[in-house]
Design a protein around this motif. Structure first.
Motif, PDB file in Angstrom:
ATOM      1  N   ARG A   1     -14.653   2.435  -7.037  1.00  0.00           N
ATOM      2  CA  ARG A   1     -14.187   3.307  -8.129  1.00  0.00           C
ATOM      3  C   ARG A   1     -13.135   4.301  -7.647  1.00  0.00           C
ATOM      4  N   VAL A   2     -13.301   4.751  -6.389  1.00  0.00           N
ATOM      5  CA  VAL A   2     -12.363   5.763  -5.885  1.00  0.00           C
ATOM      6  C   VAL A   2     -10.991   5.168  -5.588  1.00  0.00           C
ATOM      7  N   ALA A   3     -10.888   3.852  -5.620  1.00  0.00           N
ATOM      8  CA  ALA A   3      -9.631   3.210  -5.193  1.00  0.00           C
ATOM      9  C   ALA A   3      -8.627   3.151  -6.336  1.00  0.00           C
ATOM     10  N   ASP A   4      -7.342   3.221  -5.941  1.00  0.00           N
ATOM     11  CA  ASP A   4      -6.273   3.053  -6.925  1.00  0.00           C
ATOM     12  C   ASP A   4      -5.987   1.569  -7.119  1.00  0.00           C
ATOM     13  N   LEU A   5      -6.243   0.820  -6.040  1.00  0.00           N
ATOM     14  CA  LEU A   5      -6.012  -0.627  -6.108  1.00  0.00           C
ATOM     15  C   LEU A   5      -7.183  -1.329  -5.422  1.00  0.00           C
ATOM     16  N   ILE A   6      -7.689  -2.373  -6.061  1.00  0.00           N
ATOM     17  CA  ILE A   6      -8.773  -3.150  -5.456  1.00  0.00           C
ATOM     18  C   ILE A   6      -8.253  -4.548  -5.178  1.00  0.00           C
ATOM     19  N   VAL A   7      -8.554  -5.021  -3.977  1.00  0.00           N
ATOM     20  CA  VAL A   7      -8.104  -6.349  -3.564  1.00  0.00           C
ATOM     21  C   VAL A   7      -9.351  -7.169  -3.252  1.00  0.00           C
TER      22      VAL A   7
ATOM     23  N   THR B   1     -13.805  -5.871 -15.812  1.00  0.00           N
ATOM     24  CA  THR B   1     -13.950  -6.646 -17.056  1.00  0.00           C
ATOM     25  C   THR B   1     -13.150  -7.951 -17.010  1.00  0.00           C
ATOM     26  N   ALA B   2     -12.646  -8.284 -15.807  1.00  0.00           N
ATOM     27  CA  ALA B   2     -11.744  -9.442 -15.724  1.00  0.00           C
ATOM     28  C   ALA B   2     -12.483 -10.770 -15.696  1.00  0.00           C
ATOM     29  N   GLY B   3     -13.784 -10.723 -15.560  1.00  0.00           N
ATOM     30  CA  GLY B   3     -14.568 -11.958 -15.552  1.00  0.00           C
ATOM     31  C   GLY B   3     -14.503 -12.711 -14.237  1.00  0.00           C
ATOM     32  N   GLY B   4     -14.034 -12.072 -13.180  1.00  0.00           N
ATOM     33  CA  GLY B   4     -13.924 -12.747 -11.879  1.00  0.00           C
ATOM     34  C   GLY B   4     -15.057 -12.343 -10.941  1.00  0.00           C
ATOM     35  N   ARG B   5     -14.786 -12.556  -9.647  1.00  0.00           N
ATOM     36  CA  ARG B   5     -15.801 -12.243  -8.627  1.00  0.00           C
ATOM     37  C   ARG B   5     -16.206 -10.780  -8.672  1.00  0.00           C
ATOM     38  N   PHE B   6     -15.181  -9.900  -8.793  1.00  0.00           N
ATOM     39  CA  PHE B   6     -15.472  -8.473  -8.723  1.00  0.00           C
ATOM     40  C   PHE B   6     -16.476  -8.087  -9.808  1.00  0.00           C
TER      41      PHE B   6
ATOM     42  N   VAL C   1      -7.536 -13.148  -3.985  1.00  0.00           N
ATOM     43  CA  VAL C   1      -7.800 -13.931  -5.190  1.00  0.00           C
ATOM     44  C   VAL C   1      -7.862 -13.068  -6.451  1.00  0.00           C
ATOM     45  N   GLU C   2      -8.019 -11.761  -6.268  1.00  0.00           N
ATOM     46  CA  GLU C   2      -7.996 -10.846  -7.423  1.00  0.00           C
ATOM     47  C   GLU C   2      -7.409  -9.542  -6.938  1.00  0.00           C
ATOM     48  N   GLN C   3      -6.644  -8.846  -7.778  1.00  0.00           N
ATOM     49  CA  GLN C   3      -6.282  -7.472  -7.470  1.00  0.00           C
ATOM     50  C   GLN C   3      -5.992  -6.705  -8.734  1.00  0.00           C
ATOM     51  N   GLY C   4      -6.266  -5.409  -8.710  1.00  0.00           N
ATOM     52  CA  GLY C   4      -6.058  -4.562  -9.881  1.00  0.00           C
ATOM     53  C   GLY C   4      -6.835  -3.271  -9.733  1.00  0.00           C
ATOM     54  N   THR C   5      -6.899  -2.495 -10.822  1.00  0.00           N
ATOM     55  CA  THR C   5      -7.673  -1.251 -10.781  1.00  0.00           C
ATOM     56  C   THR C   5      -9.137  -1.587 -11.054  1.00  0.00           C
ATOM     57  N   PHE C   6      -9.996  -0.585 -10.857  1.00  0.00           N
ATOM     58  CA  PHE C   6     -11.415  -0.802 -11.108  1.00  0.00           C
ATOM     59  C   PHE C   6     -11.625  -1.214 -12.566  1.00  0.00           C
ATOM     60  N   ALA C   7     -10.962  -0.458 -13.480  1.00  0.00           N
ATOM     61  CA  ALA C   7     -11.129  -0.720 -14.921  1.00  0.00           C
ATOM     62  C   ALA C   7     -10.704  -2.151 -15.264  1.00  0.00           C
TER      63      ALA C   7
ATOM     64  N   LEU D   1       0.875  -1.178   0.000  1.00  0.00           N
ATOM     65  CA  LEU D   1       0.000   0.000   0.000  1.00  0.00           C
ATOM     66  C   LEU D   1       0.911   1.227   0.000  1.00  0.00           C
ATOM     67  N   ARG D   2       0.559   2.214  -0.850  1.00  0.00           N
ATOM     68  CA  ARG D   2       1.431   3.383  -0.965  1.00  0.00           C
ATOM     69  C   ARG D   2       0.718   4.654  -0.519  1.00  0.00           C
ATOM     70  N   ARG D   3       1.560   5.574  -0.040  1.00  0.00           N
ATOM     71  CA  ARG D   3       1.037   6.876   0.373  1.00  0.00           C
ATOM     72  C   ARG D   3       0.366   7.564  -0.815  1.00  0.00           C
ATOM     73  N   GLY D   4      -0.798   8.131  -0.581  1.00  0.00           N
ATOM     74  CA  GLY D   4      -1.532   8.816  -1.656  1.00  0.00           C
ATOM     75  C   GLY D   4      -2.537   7.906  -2.328  1.00  0.00           C
ATOM     76  N   GLN D   5      -2.382   6.593  -2.077  1.00  0.00           N
ATOM     77  CA  GLN D   5      -3.293   5.635  -2.724  1.00  0.00           C
ATOM     78  C   GLN D   5      -4.462   5.264  -1.810  1.00  0.00           C
ATOM     79  N   VAL D   6      -5.574   4.921  -2.464  1.00  0.00           N
ATOM     80  CA  VAL D   6      -6.689   4.315  -1.726  1.00  0.00           C
ATOM     81  C   VAL D   6      -6.747   2.852  -2.156  1.00  0.00           C
ATOM     82  N   VAL D   7      -6.727   1.949  -1.163  1.00  0.00           N
ATOM     83  CA  VAL D   7      -6.857   0.528  -1.481  1.00  0.00           C
ATOM     84  C   VAL D   7      -8.218   0.055  -0.969  1.00  0.00           C
TER      85      VAL D   7
END
Ligand SMILES: Nc1ncnc2c1ncn2[C@@H]1O[C@H](COP(=O)(O)OP(=O)(O)OP(=O)(O)O)[C@@H](O)[C@H]1O
Length: 630
Positions: A591-597, A615-620, A605-611, A411-417
């Motif tokens: 949506r407001v997050a820089d990283l979603i876990v 569209t990753a076809g997973g749980r999210f 089991v999944e991590q990445g940006t909202f975008a 997790l980085r400063r300035g980011q929302v996870v």
């Protein structure tokens, strides 16, 4: 299988309620300290108990302790003087000569009795006064020690089996402090007067001593045995008392009053409450029956021994081994000695009994220190740039499967996870590990490369702001509810800024005393807020702290749609200056997050940006689409 219809029918026939499950106890709580001690060992421990109480009282007020001991000794000396003078007066009054002459000869002794009685009364009053002053402060000190221990232990202590029972026993110990100092005073008073009476009796006739001891020995043994039964019963009821205390709070608190009524819970809950209380009463009754048997036995034995004592006195007088005057004084001295010996034994037993509770209290205060958070020496980074979670696992006691299992994340400063996942997937546990509320069993949590486990956690928490799922409805003023954690020092400007930020301006202005309004409707002049408003206040608290690390665990679960939207925008606005983690069940909020876990069964089991994830076809993506359909 039972259908809903069957169930309704069963309800209408009022089947008997199922018996409540008996709460289990930690093995060591199955026995009380009395079980391992003989009466002799219990008596031998009294000096240590006295020393402990004196040490505690000494720390509170030396002057009162000195007054108490000094006054008690004076009282004892006065008793001895009065008894000796009585013996002298008796010798004159029962002697030979005219009545006037005998009374005249007895006058100095009678005067000595009056002066000794007067000084004795004053001394006794002074001793009671100092006890009255020490008593509440001793209890307060013991109580504060328990509360302080409870707020100081690390979070993991609450998961330890037996911790709640140890705490409950310590509570009983602190309550018992109320009578501890009184017991000490009464014991000392009886003992000193006893020594005085014994002294006089020994001078009168040495044979009286063993006879006296024999006379009170049965009642002393009986009192000890009774105390043993009482403490054993108290221990046997410890888990029941604990769970009953919790249930009592649930039943009587205004916060659950609607749930209890709206779900017809009252009949079963009252049945439960009565059953658990009844079981505890049954144990107490069994104890009382045993105590009665012991009392009767000791009373019979005591009666026989006492008769023996009086018979010895009569024999000494009849056979001319003791003059009538001395025998009359001996009767007084024996009566005084008997009363005081009985009191001394009674208060010694009570003192010993109290000391067991005090022992529980002391054990808890000492053992709670083992649960204090780590005092590591590694310096806490002032404004951490990164938090790195390296292959972290954590398992709760009594659980076999880890709540968090081999998780790695940066997790980085300035980011929302944003952390998402099904119920029980480990989200809250992970957030607690990030900020040192729990310590990982395996792996490391690094703040700017430094291991959290090696830092002073209290310093770490100066940098964090946490909104938990079950936040406090603090019975404090509205202002204190915002500033709690770092009380406001000047002006309300910052408080109002926060109130505005969390959308509470209108509600706050409507409060009868503004920010001074007490947020507790149970208290006079207090008002309550709605669930969502309380949650806004909890978020406001974190905002006011301006922490370097913000942890929000479902911060908008009770808010309206606008409130939720505004809060997530706020999270984004304040993000540049800090590391932010937010647990949410709504993918749209992420949506407001820089990283979603996304977590499942303790794993990421999944991590990445909202975008990416949408569209990753997973749980999210699945949860997001479900949300869109709703
Ligand atoms: N104090 C505790 N003692 C024992 N087990 C616990 C405790 N707290 C949580 N657990 C267990 O740990 C696992 C993870 O719980 P956690 O609260 O982290 O899940 P979560 O993802 O935050 O769930 P939710 O979405 O319901 O809040 C669950 O199986 C839960 O039953």
């Amino acid at each position: 299988m039972e259908s809903p219809g069957d169930h309704k029918q069963a309800q209408s026939h009022r089947l008997p309620f199922p018996e409540p499950v008996e709460p289990r106890r930690k093995a060591q709580w199955a026995t009380s300290a009395f079980d391992h001690s003989s009466v002799w060992r219990l008596s031998a421990s009294i000096p240590a108990v006295l020393a402990q109480v004196f040490r505690m009282a000494w720390r509170i007020d030396r002057r009162d302790v000195i007054v108490m001991v000094g006054a008690q000794l004076t009282y004892g000396i006065c008793s001895a003087v009065a008894l000796t003078a009585t013996s002298r007066a008796m010798t004159h009054i029962l002697g030979t000569g005219t009545v006037a002459g005998r009374v005249h000869a007895a006058l100095p002794a009678l005067l000595a009795i009056a002066v000794a009685a007067g000084i004795g009364r004053v001394a006794h009053g002074l001793a009671s006064w100092s006890v009255g002053r020490l008593r509440p402060r001793l209890m307060t000190a013991a109580d504060i020690a328990v509360v302080d221990a409870m707020v100081s232990v690390e979070l993991a202590a609450f998961n330890e089996p037996g911790f709640a029972e140890e705490h409950e026993a310590a509570e009983a110990g602190s309550l018992r402090c109320d009578r501890l100092i009184y017991d000490v005073q009464s014991f000392m008073s009886a003992l000193i007067k006893l020594v005085a009476a014994f002294g006089v009796l020994t001078v009168l006739h040495p044979l009286m001593l063993p006879v006296l001891v024999l006379a009170v020995a049965p009642s002393g043994t009986g009192a000890m045995a009774e105390a043993r039964i009482e403490h054993r019963t108290h221990h046997a009821n410890s888990s029941g008392r604990n769970v009953k205390g919790m249930m009592r709070w649930y039943l009587t608190t205004t916060q659950l009053a609607d749930e209890v009524r709206g779900n017809s819970m009252a009949p079963y809950l009252m049945f439960w409450y009565r059953t658990i209380t009844g079981r505890m009463d049954a144990r107490s009754l069994t104890g009382a029956a045993r105590a009665l048997r012991i009392n009767l036995l000791s009373a019979c034995a005591g009666g026989v021994c006492l008769t023996l004592a009086w018979a010895t006195l009569a024999w000494l007088t009849i056979t001319g081994r003791m003059s009538l005057a001395i025998a009359a004084t001996a009767v007084l001295a024996v009566r005084a000695a008997l009363g005081n010996l009985t009191n001394a034994v009674h208060y010694a037993a009570s003192l010993f009994h109290s000391s067991l509770f005090l022992g529980d209290w002391k054990r808890f205060i000492t053992s709670s220190r083992e649960h204090y958070p780590s005092h590591g020496t590694v310096v806490v980074p002032d404004r951490p740039e990164t938090i790195r979670v390296e292959d972290v696992s954590f398992t709760y006691p009594n659980k076999t499967r880890p709540a968090v299992d081999g998780v790695s994340l940066t997790l980085r400063r300035g980011q929302v996870v944003a952390v998402l996942g099904e119920n029980g997937s480990g989200k809250s546990t992970l957030t607690r590990l990030l900020c040192g509320l729990y310590t990982a069993d395996k792996g490391r949590v690094l703040w700017d490369g430094a291991d959290l486990a090696e830092m002073d956690l209290r310093r770490v928490w100066e940098h964090t702001g946490v909104v938990t799922q079950q936040f406090g409805y603090w019975p404090l003023s509205a202002r204190e509810n915002i500033t709690l954690g770092q009380p406001v020092t000047s002006g309300d400007d910052r408080v109002w800024k926060v109130v505005d930020a969390v959308g509470m301006r209108e509600a706050a202005e409507e409060l009868p005393d503004g920010l001074d309004t007490l947020l507790a409707r149970e208290l006079w002049g207090g008002v309550s807020l709605s669930g969502g408003q309380w949650q806004r206040v909890a978020c406001g608290r974190v905002l006011y702290r301006e922490p370097d690390v913000v942890v929000l665990d479902e911060p908008t679960s009770q808010m309206d749609a606008q409130g939720e939207h505004d809060m997530f925008r706020l999270v984004r606005t304040i993000a540049p200056d800090r590391i932010t983690v937010v647990v949410t069940h709504r993918p749209a909020n992420a949506r407001v997050a820089d990283l979603i876990v996304v977590m499942d069964q303790g794993h990421i089991v999944e991590q990445g940006t909202f975008a990416e994830l949408v569209t990753a076809g997973g749980r999210f993506q699945r949860w997001y689409e479900l949300g869109q359909q709703a």
